[in-house]
Scaffold this motif. Structure first.
Motif, PDB file in Angstrom:
ATOM      1  N   PHE A 128      -1.793 -28.405  58.298  1.00 55.42           N
ATOM      2  CA  PHE A 128      -0.334 -28.471  58.340  1.00 55.42           C
ATOM      3  C   PHE A 128       0.165 -28.697  56.917  1.00 55.42           C
ATOM      4  CE2 PHE A 128      -1.653 -29.402  62.609  1.00 55.42           C
ATOM      5  CZ  PHE A 128      -0.661 -28.857  63.424  1.00 55.42           C
ATOM      6  N   ILE A 129       1.173 -27.929  56.504  1.00 51.55           N
ATOM      7  CA  ILE A 129       1.601 -27.954  55.116  1.00 51.55           C
ATOM      8  C   ILE A 129       3.111 -28.154  54.976  1.00 51.55           C
ATOM      9  CG2 ILE A 129      -0.300 -26.470  54.369  1.00 51.55           C
ATOM     10  CD1 ILE A 129       1.719 -24.122  54.319  1.00 51.55           C
ATOM     11  N   ALA A 130       3.515 -28.608  53.803  1.00 47.54           N
ATOM     12  CA  ALA A 130       4.918 -28.694  53.408  1.00 47.54           C
ATOM     13  C   ALA A 130       4.974 -28.526  51.896  1.00 47.54           C
ATOM     14  CB  ALA A 130       5.535 -30.029  53.830  1.00 47.54           C
ATOM     15  N   ARG A 131       6.146 -28.377  51.357  1.00 51.47           N
ATOM     16  CA  ARG A 131       6.267 -28.324  49.904  1.00 51.47           C
ATOM     17  C   ARG A 131       5.945 -29.682  49.306  1.00 51.47           C
ATOM     18  NH1 ARG A 131      10.962 -24.828  47.233  1.00 51.47           N
ATOM     19  NH2 ARG A 131      11.031 -26.697  45.941  1.00 51.47           N
ATOM     20  N   GLY A 132       5.293 -29.653  48.156  1.00 51.35           N
ATOM     21  CA  GLY A 132       4.901 -30.906  47.527  1.00 51.35           C
ATOM     22  C   GLY A 132       6.065 -31.789  47.163  1.00 51.35           C
ATOM     23  N   GLY A 158      -3.559 -20.276  63.175  1.00 53.17           N
ATOM     24  CA  GLY A 158      -2.167 -20.348  62.767  1.00 53.17           C
ATOM     25  C   GLY A 158      -1.183 -20.493  63.904  1.00 53.17           C
ATOM     26  N   ASN A 159      -1.694 -20.542  65.153  1.00 57.41           N
ATOM     27  CA  ASN A 159      -0.789 -20.667  66.294  1.00 57.41           C
ATOM     28  C   ASN A 159      -1.408 -21.461  67.441  1.00 57.41           C
ATOM     29  OD1 ASN A 159       1.872 -19.918  67.335  1.00 57.41           O
ATOM     30  ND2 ASN A 159       0.762 -18.712  68.850  1.00 57.41           N
ATOM     31  N   LEU A 160      -2.471 -20.936  68.054  1.00 60.01           N
ATOM     32  CA  LEU A 160      -3.066 -21.598  69.218  1.00 60.01           C
ATOM     33  C   LEU A 160      -3.491 -23.030  68.933  1.00 60.01           C
ATOM     34  CD1 LEU A 160      -4.435 -21.823  72.015  1.00 60.01           C
ATOM     35  CD2 LEU A 160      -6.455 -20.757  70.991  1.00 60.01           C
ATOM     36  N   VAL A 161      -4.411 -23.209  67.999  1.00 62.79           N
ATOM     37  CA  VAL A 161      -4.965 -24.544  67.744  1.00 62.79           C
ATOM     38  C   VAL A 161      -3.895 -25.516  67.241  1.00 62.79           C
ATOM     39  CG1 VAL A 161      -6.679 -25.860  66.460  1.00 62.79           C
ATOM     40  CG2 VAL A 161      -7.280 -23.617  67.394  1.00 62.79           C
ATOM     41  N   PRO A 162      -3.011 -25.102  66.315  1.00 59.11           N
ATOM     42  CA  PRO A 162      -1.963 -26.033  65.888  1.00 59.11           C
ATOM     43  C   PRO A 162      -1.027 -26.470  67.020  1.00 59.11           C
ATOM     44  CG  PRO A 162      -2.178 -24.250  64.324  1.00 59.11           C
ATOM     45  CD  PRO A 162      -3.024 -23.878  65.503  1.00 59.11           C
ATOM     46  N   VAL A 202       1.828 -24.146  59.224  1.00 60.60           N
ATOM     47  CA  VAL A 202       0.407 -24.391  59.435  1.00 60.60           C
ATOM     48  C   VAL A 202      -0.366 -23.119  59.126  1.00 60.60           C
ATOM     49  CG1 VAL A 202       0.498 -23.817  61.914  1.00 60.60           C
ATOM     50  CG2 VAL A 202      -1.306 -25.345  61.038  1.00 60.60           C
ATOM     51  N   VAL A 203      -1.499 -23.270  58.430  1.00 60.45           N
ATOM     52  CA  VAL A 203      -2.304 -22.125  58.013  1.00 60.45           C
ATOM     53  C   VAL A 203      -3.784 -22.475  58.077  1.00 60.45           C
ATOM     54  CG1 VAL A 203      -0.544 -21.134  56.496  1.00 60.45           C
ATOM     55  CG2 VAL A 203      -2.146 -22.821  55.586  1.00 60.45           C
ATOM     56  N   LEU A 204      -4.590 -21.452  57.996  1.00 57.17           N
ATOM     57  CA  LEU A 204      -6.033 -21.620  57.893  1.00 57.17           C
ATOM     58  C   LEU A 204      -6.362 -22.453  56.653  1.00 57.17           C
ATOM     59  CD1 LEU A 204      -8.709 -20.576  59.204  1.00 57.17           C
ATOM     60  CD2 LEU A 204      -8.553 -18.637  57.634  1.00 57.17           C
ATOM     61  N   GLN A 221      -4.214 -32.160  59.641  1.00 58.21           N
ATOM     62  CA  GLN A 221      -5.134 -31.077  59.966  1.00 58.21           C
ATOM     63  C   GLN A 221      -5.584 -31.169  61.410  1.00 58.21           C
ATOM     64  OE1 GLN A 221      -8.298 -31.914  57.106  1.00 58.21           O
ATOM     65  NE2 GLN A 221      -9.528 -32.869  58.711  1.00 58.21           N
ATOM     66  N   THR A 222      -6.096 -30.063  61.919  1.00 56.98           N
ATOM     67  CA  THR A 222      -6.635 -30.040  63.274  1.00 56.98           C
ATOM     68  C   THR A 222      -8.099 -30.466  63.243  1.00 56.98           C
ATOM     69  OG1 THR A 222      -7.441 -27.764  63.135  1.00 56.98           O
ATOM     70  CG2 THR A 222      -5.144 -28.078  63.807  1.00 56.98           C
ATOM     71  N   ASP A 223      -8.641 -30.712  64.421  1.00 59.60           N
ATOM     72  CA  ASP A 223     -10.087 -30.891  64.535  1.00 59.60           C
ATOM     73  C   ASP A 223     -10.759 -29.537  64.306  1.00 59.60           C
ATOM     74  OD1 ASP A 223      -9.795 -33.590  65.218  1.00 59.60           O
ATOM     75  OD2 ASP A 223      -9.653 -33.127  67.365  1.00 59.60           O
TER      76      ASP A 223
END
Length: 302
Positions: A128-132, A158-162, A202-204, A221-223
């Motif tokens: 999971f990301i955001a601008r610094g 980028g979709n299911l797991v998040p 959210v990205v790889l 982050q995800t598991d």
């Protein structure tokens, strides 16, 4: 370099005209090769030009190390690769968990090899990301009420797991977000967050690491979950299948001579491969089932 520049120029022209998909010849020009061609598709993690640069060396390796001529089939979205597997346009494909389930359901594909992560496990993580410089978002909980970007609806990382993580770990529903949208590619998500068009996304993990240098920060982050895999269409020539297995399983990233080859491949497949089975993707099935019970349908509308 001249050959690569020419191919990229042609590819760009096709993309501008909207005339895709595109066949790229992957052979090394050796005339003793078998005339049999094997078409390879890849889920579209990035813009098609980036996909070509990342996966053409991998396809070249298969052509050089087997009796067959492998050709890369580039598509513009996740849905196209499913169509290619159903209609026989491609014989082999690199997929992720969700697209694998869909392709197995629609085309009966068979799992062959799983791609290893840097820690040599056949798994991935999503970040999971955001601008610094966005001081209002520092954890996943902070995305409530914010504009959020996911990757393609067919994307596993980028979709299911998040979404599964948001629902099961963070107790955040899609309705709790201020707004959300599925973008085509993982790098599109990172760029749009950097531009301020979304507050978070959210990205790889590999994409998150790339954009961290450009001003992205990690907020969670995800598991780990089952990662990328190579599949073949049912009825595929067993000699082709054995050739792919032999060429890829012989590689060891810790061998410096092998590493020189593998470092030219996309980061998501460069650490090697291992044998896998359909049951290895049961965790993905469980996520889909969980979300369907929550009213989130990822493999088609109810």
């Amino acid at each position: 370099m001249a050959r690569l520049s020419t191919i990229i120029a042609i590819l760009t022209a096709f993309l501008i005209q909207g005339s895709i998909p595109i066949y790229i010849y992957a052979g090394s020009g050796e005339q003793h090769k078998s005339p049999k061609k094997v078409f390879v598709g890849v889920i579209t993690l990035y813009h098609p030009l980036v996909m070509f640069k990342s996966y053409q060396p991998f396809v070249d390796y298969l052509s050089n190390e087997t009796p067959y001529n492998f050709e890369l089939r580039i598509s513009q979205d996740y849905g196209s690769i499913l169509k290619y597997l159903v209609d026989g346009t491609v014989d082999v494909a690199i997929l992720a968990g969700l697209t694998y389930l869909k392709a197995r359901e629609e085309a009966g594909v068979l799992p062959l090899l799983g791609a290893l992560s840097p820690d040599r496990r056949p798994t991935c993580k999503a970040i999971f990301i955001a601008r610094g410089d966005n001081h209002k978002i520092n954890t996943i909980q902070d995305v409530r009420g914010k504009r959020f970007a996911f990757a393609s609806k067919y994307s596993t990382s980028g979709n299911l797991v998040p979404i599964f993580h948001l629902y099961s770990k963070e107790h955040i529903r899609l309705k709790d977000l201020g707004a959300y949208k599925n973008l085509k590619y993982h790098d599109s998500v990172a760029r749009e967050v950097l531009r301020g068009n979304f507050d978070a996304g959210v990205v790889l993990e590999s994409v998150a690491q790339q954009y961290k240098k450009m001003g992205i920060k990690f907020i969670g982050q995800t598991d780990p979950f089952p990662g990328f895999l190579i599949v073949v269409r049912p009825g595929a020539d067993p000699n082709v299948v054995r050739s792919i297995e032999k060429a890829l399983l012989r590689l060891n990233y810790d061998d410096t001579s092998h590493r020189k080859i593998m470092d030219s491949w996309d980061v998501n497949i460069r650490y090697g491969f291992t044998r896998i089975s359909d049951s290895d993707y049961d965790p993905i099935r469980k996520m889909v089932s969980y979300l369907e019970k929550e009213g989130v349908w990822l493999l088609g509308d109810k």
